[in-house]
Design a protein around this motif. Structure first.
Motif, PDB file in Angstrom:
ATOM      1  N   SER A   1       0.852  -1.190   0.000  1.00  0.00           N
ATOM      2  CA  SER A   1       0.000   0.000   0.000  1.00  0.00           C
ATOM      3  C   SER A   1       0.886   1.238   0.000  1.00  0.00           C
ATOM      4  O   SER A   1       2.026   1.199   0.480  1.00  0.00           O
ATOM      5  CB  SER A   1      -0.911   0.026   1.228  1.00  0.00           C
ATOM      6  OG  SER A   1      -1.637   1.251   1.294  1.00  0.00           O
TER       7      SER A   1
ATOM      8  N   PHE B   1      -0.193   3.917   1.613  1.00  0.00           N
ATOM      9  CA  PHE B   1      -0.741   4.676   2.740  1.00  0.00           C
ATOM     10  C   PHE B   1      -0.127   4.178   4.042  1.00  0.00           C
ATOM     11  O   PHE B   1      -0.195   2.981   4.356  1.00  0.00           O
ATOM     12  CB  PHE B   1      -2.269   4.530   2.803  1.00  0.00           C
ATOM     13  CG  PHE B   1      -2.986   5.216   1.684  1.00  0.00           C
ATOM     14  CD1 PHE B   1      -3.366   6.550   1.800  1.00  0.00           C
ATOM     15  CD2 PHE B   1      -3.264   4.535   0.503  1.00  0.00           C
ATOM     16  CE1 PHE B   1      -4.026   7.189   0.757  1.00  0.00           C
ATOM     17  CE2 PHE B   1      -3.923   5.166  -0.540  1.00  0.00           C
ATOM     18  CZ  PHE B   1      -4.304   6.496  -0.422  1.00  0.00           C
TER      19      PHE B   1
ATOM     20  N   ALA C   1     -11.470   4.528  -3.084  1.00  0.00           N
ATOM     21  CA  ALA C   1     -10.666   5.681  -3.493  1.00  0.00           C
ATOM     22  C   ALA C   1      -9.189   5.431  -3.198  1.00  0.00           C
ATOM     23  O   ALA C   1      -8.308   5.767  -4.016  1.00  0.00           O
ATOM     24  CB  ALA C   1     -11.148   6.938  -2.780  1.00  0.00           C
ATOM     25  N   LYS C   2      -8.897   4.852  -2.041  1.00  0.00           N
ATOM     26  CA  LYS C   2      -7.494   4.536  -1.713  1.00  0.00           C
ATOM     27  C   LYS C   2      -6.945   3.463  -2.650  1.00  0.00           C
ATOM     28  O   LYS C   2      -5.785   3.514  -3.061  1.00  0.00           O
ATOM     29  CB  LYS C   2      -7.388   4.084  -0.252  1.00  0.00           C
ATOM     30  CG  LYS C   2      -7.576   5.214   0.750  1.00  0.00           C
ATOM     31  CD  LYS C   2      -7.717   4.692   2.169  1.00  0.00           C
ATOM     32  CE  LYS C   2      -6.458   4.068   2.698  1.00  0.00           C
ATOM     33  NZ  LYS C   2      -6.605   3.641   4.106  1.00  0.00           N
TER      34      LYS C   2
ATOM     35  N   GLU D   1      -7.845   2.932  -5.764  1.00  0.00           N
ATOM     36  CA  GLU D   1      -7.552   3.589  -7.043  1.00  0.00           C
ATOM     37  C   GLU D   1      -6.236   4.365  -6.954  1.00  0.00           C
ATOM     38  O   GLU D   1      -5.447   4.373  -7.904  1.00  0.00           O
ATOM     39  CB  GLU D   1      -8.709   4.511  -7.442  1.00  0.00           C
ATOM     40  CG  GLU D   1      -8.404   5.480  -8.588  1.00  0.00           C
ATOM     41  CD  GLU D   1      -7.950   4.790  -9.866  1.00  0.00           C
ATOM     42  OE1 GLU D   1      -7.211   5.444 -10.636  1.00  0.00           O
ATOM     43  OE2 GLU D   1      -8.308   3.609 -10.105  1.00  0.00           O
ATOM     44  N   HIS D   2      -6.000   5.021  -5.825  1.00  0.00           N
ATOM     45  CA  HIS D   2      -4.740   5.748  -5.651  1.00  0.00           C
ATOM     46  C   HIS D   2      -3.548   4.792  -5.736  1.00  0.00           C
ATOM     47  O   HIS D   2      -2.537   5.094  -6.384  1.00  0.00           O
ATOM     48  CB  HIS D   2      -4.724   6.480  -4.308  1.00  0.00           C
ATOM     49  CG  HIS D   2      -3.405   7.136  -4.002  1.00  0.00           C
ATOM     50  ND1 HIS D   2      -3.072   8.395  -4.448  1.00  0.00           N
ATOM     51  CD2 HIS D   2      -2.310   6.681  -3.305  1.00  0.00           C
ATOM     52  CE1 HIS D   2      -1.846   8.706  -4.037  1.00  0.00           C
ATOM     53  NE2 HIS D   2      -1.370   7.680  -3.344  1.00  0.00           N
ATOM     54  N   ASN D   3      -3.639   3.648  -5.071  1.00  0.00           N
ATOM     55  CA  ASN D   3      -2.538   2.687  -5.088  1.00  0.00           C
ATOM     56  C   ASN D   3      -2.251   2.194  -6.508  1.00  0.00           C
ATOM     57  O   ASN D   3      -1.095   2.098  -6.925  1.00  0.00           O
ATOM     58  CB  ASN D   3      -2.861   1.490  -4.186  1.00  0.00           C
ATOM     59  CG  ASN D   3      -2.696   1.802  -2.720  1.00  0.00           C
ATOM     60  OD1 ASN D   3      -2.079   2.793  -2.334  1.00  0.00           O
ATOM     61  ND2 ASN D   3      -3.253   0.945  -1.868  1.00  0.00           N
TER      62      ASN D   3
ATOM     63  N   SER E   1      -3.057   3.717  -9.368  1.00  0.00           N
ATOM     64  CA  SER E   1      -2.561   4.843 -10.173  1.00  0.00           C
ATOM     65  C   SER E   1      -1.105   5.144  -9.854  1.00  0.00           C
ATOM     66  O   SER E   1      -0.315   5.467 -10.754  1.00  0.00           O
ATOM     67  CB  SER E   1      -3.420   6.085  -9.939  1.00  0.00           C
ATOM     68  OG  SER E   1      -4.736   5.886 -10.389  1.00  0.00           O
ATOM     69  N   ARG E   2      -0.743   5.053  -8.580  1.00  0.00           N
ATOM     70  CA  ARG E   2       0.641   5.341  -8.193  1.00  0.00           C
ATOM     71  C   ARG E   2       1.580   4.312  -8.821  1.00  0.00           C
ATOM     72  O   ARG E   2       2.681   4.655  -9.270  1.00  0.00           O
ATOM     73  CB  ARG E   2       0.783   5.319  -6.664  1.00  0.00           C
ATOM     74  CG  ARG E   2       2.152   5.780  -6.192  1.00  0.00           C
ATOM     75  CD  ARG E   2       2.365   7.261  -6.482  1.00  0.00           C
ATOM     76  NE  ARG E   2       3.760   7.658  -6.309  1.00  0.00           N
ATOM     77  CZ  ARG E   2       4.504   8.199  -7.271  1.00  0.00           C
ATOM     78  NH1 ARG E   2       3.990   8.415  -8.480  1.00  0.00           N
ATOM     79  NH2 ARG E   2       5.750   8.541  -7.037  1.00  0.00           N
TER      80      ARG E   2
ATOM     81  N   GLU F   1       2.080   5.351 -12.320  1.00  0.00           N
ATOM     82  CA  GLU F   1       2.941   6.535 -12.396  1.00  0.00           C
ATOM     83  C   GLU F   1       4.416   6.176 -12.252  1.00  0.00           C
ATOM     84  O   GLU F   1       5.286   6.822 -12.841  1.00  0.00           O
ATOM     85  CB  GLU F   1       2.539   7.539 -11.308  1.00  0.00           C
ATOM     86  CG  GLU F   1       1.188   8.204 -11.553  1.00  0.00           C
ATOM     87  CD  GLU F   1       0.650   8.911 -10.315  1.00  0.00           C
ATOM     88  OE1 GLU F   1       1.374   8.949  -9.289  1.00  0.00           O
ATOM     89  OE2 GLU F   1      -0.496   9.421 -10.373  1.00  0.00           O
TER      90      GLU F   1
END
Length: 373
Positions: A120, A122, A167-168, A170-172, A174-175, A178
């Motif tokens: 993760s 986060f 949402a978290k 999706e962030h993981n 996407s990161r 990236e």
């Protein structure tokens, strides 16, 4: 063609969800490394001199070893096996181990692939899991490995646990995109008996995991990786074309491999073998030049079920002709059992190949179990 897996049974601390074999004490580290080398010699005939195409350092946390110890084990393999010049050689690593000096030292070894256990991006999630690293270390570790010239990199992520909102998640995802990592392994959180997570759930200190949450987040992962050009080649593995894990893909394709170290498993098509999951007993056996392993001769039924379990999870699918090669008359029987999944859209048939649909991937284990002989 064959592979070698080396289990390094050490971790800095115990993740709350993990039930793999490891010790948080490095007291017998030197003895384990020497015993691994001895076992490599004792196991040299298990693969019948097949050329080695992949080597995988797993665990545990292999990155607790230094580059000299990794090279020593690779040199030992080279003395007992014919290793292909383009062999894929992977090391699993935790981000907190991958400082600049460690990465540069590993650059001088034959390691050419990194599997980085991020889980993760986060901090609150990493603390809940009892991971040893933090999110900023994950970013830094990936970039450090890339800057050192390594291109063949995979990262691990986990989904389906109580703290992970969509949402978290999706962030993981996407990161990871990236960071331009060409391979991703993603696992649904499972609650294994005798883990800290199981105890916490039993005591109501943390909520139970949710099957519906896991299914929703897995579906989102499949959709997002497809848009980014990843191939979903096995239930938990996604890679850009040409960047699949050759070692793990070979497991699913039934390629022989030998496992070295405490708790390691081996398979050569005719037998399956597993080492004792105890460091002290492992060391004691090797001290007497004995293999700390149990061996099982595989019956035709074993081989059929092994093939069903592994092949149905992959993009290459279950080949009915291969079933017939194992035992005549089995393709007709399996196809009859598979009809329910063809009818409900969980499986599709193309000529003699059965593959999972996206919906079917949510039920892969159930489908395989229903198809067993």
């Amino acid at each position: 063609m064959a592979g070698i897996y080396i289990h390094i049974p050490f971790c800095k601390q115990a993740c709350h969800y993990c039930d793999f074999h490891f010790s948080t004490s490095l007291k017998y580290r030197n003895e384990i490394v020497q015993s691994l080398a001895k076992e490599i010699g004792l196991q040299k005939d298990y693969l019948a001199q097949a050329p080695i195409e992949t080597i995988y350092f797993g665990g545990g946390t292999p990155s607790v070893l230094d580059a000299g110890e990794i090279s020593f084990l690779l040199d030992t393999i080279g003395r007992h096996h014919s290793v292909s010049g383009n062999a894929e050689i992977t090391i699993e690593a935790n981000p907190d181990d991958l400082n600049r000096e460690k990465v540069q030292a590993l650059r001088q070894t034959a390691i050419n692939r990194f599997s980085i256990g991020i889980q993760s991006f986060f901090d609150e999630d990493l603390i809940w899991m009892n991971r040893a690293h933090r999110a900023n270390e994950a970013d830094a570790a990936v970039k450090r490995v890339q800057d050192a010239g390594f291109e063949n990199i995979t990262t691990d992520l986990i989904y389906g646990y109580p703290l992970l909102s969509n949402a978290k998640w999706e962030h993981n995802i996407s990161r990871m995109f990236e960071l331009e990592v060409p391979h991703l392994s993603a696992y649904s959180m499972t609650v294994e008996p005798r883990t800290a997570l199981a105890a916490q759930i039993k005591k109501k200190q943390t909520p139970p995991v949710s099957d519906s949450q896991s299914a929703e987040q897995f579906t989102h992962l499949m959709e997002r990786t497809t848009t980014q050009g990843f191939e979903h080649y096995e239930i938990s593995n996604f890679g850009k074309p040409g960047m699949h894990s050759r070692h793990n893909a070979n497991y699913w394709k039934g390629v022989p491999y030998v496992g070295i170290g405490p708790s390691a498993h081996s398979y050569n098509g005719d037998t399956r073998q597993w080492n004792v999951a105890n460091n002290a007993r492992y060391l004691a056996a090797l001290e007497k030049n004995e293999l700390p392993a149990e061996l099982e001769e595989l019956t035709a039924e074993n081989r059929l079920n092994e093939y069903i379990m592994t092949s149905v999870r992959t993009m290459w699918g279950l080949d009915l002709d291969k079933l017939e090669n194992i035992q005549n008359g089995t393709a007709h029987i399996l196809l009859k059992e598979a009809q329910q999944f063809l009818n409900n859209g969980w499986l599709v048939q193309t000529n003699h190949i059965l593959t999972l649909t996206q919906q079917g991937k949510l039920y892969a284990d159930h489908i395989a179990a229903e198809l067993f002989f």
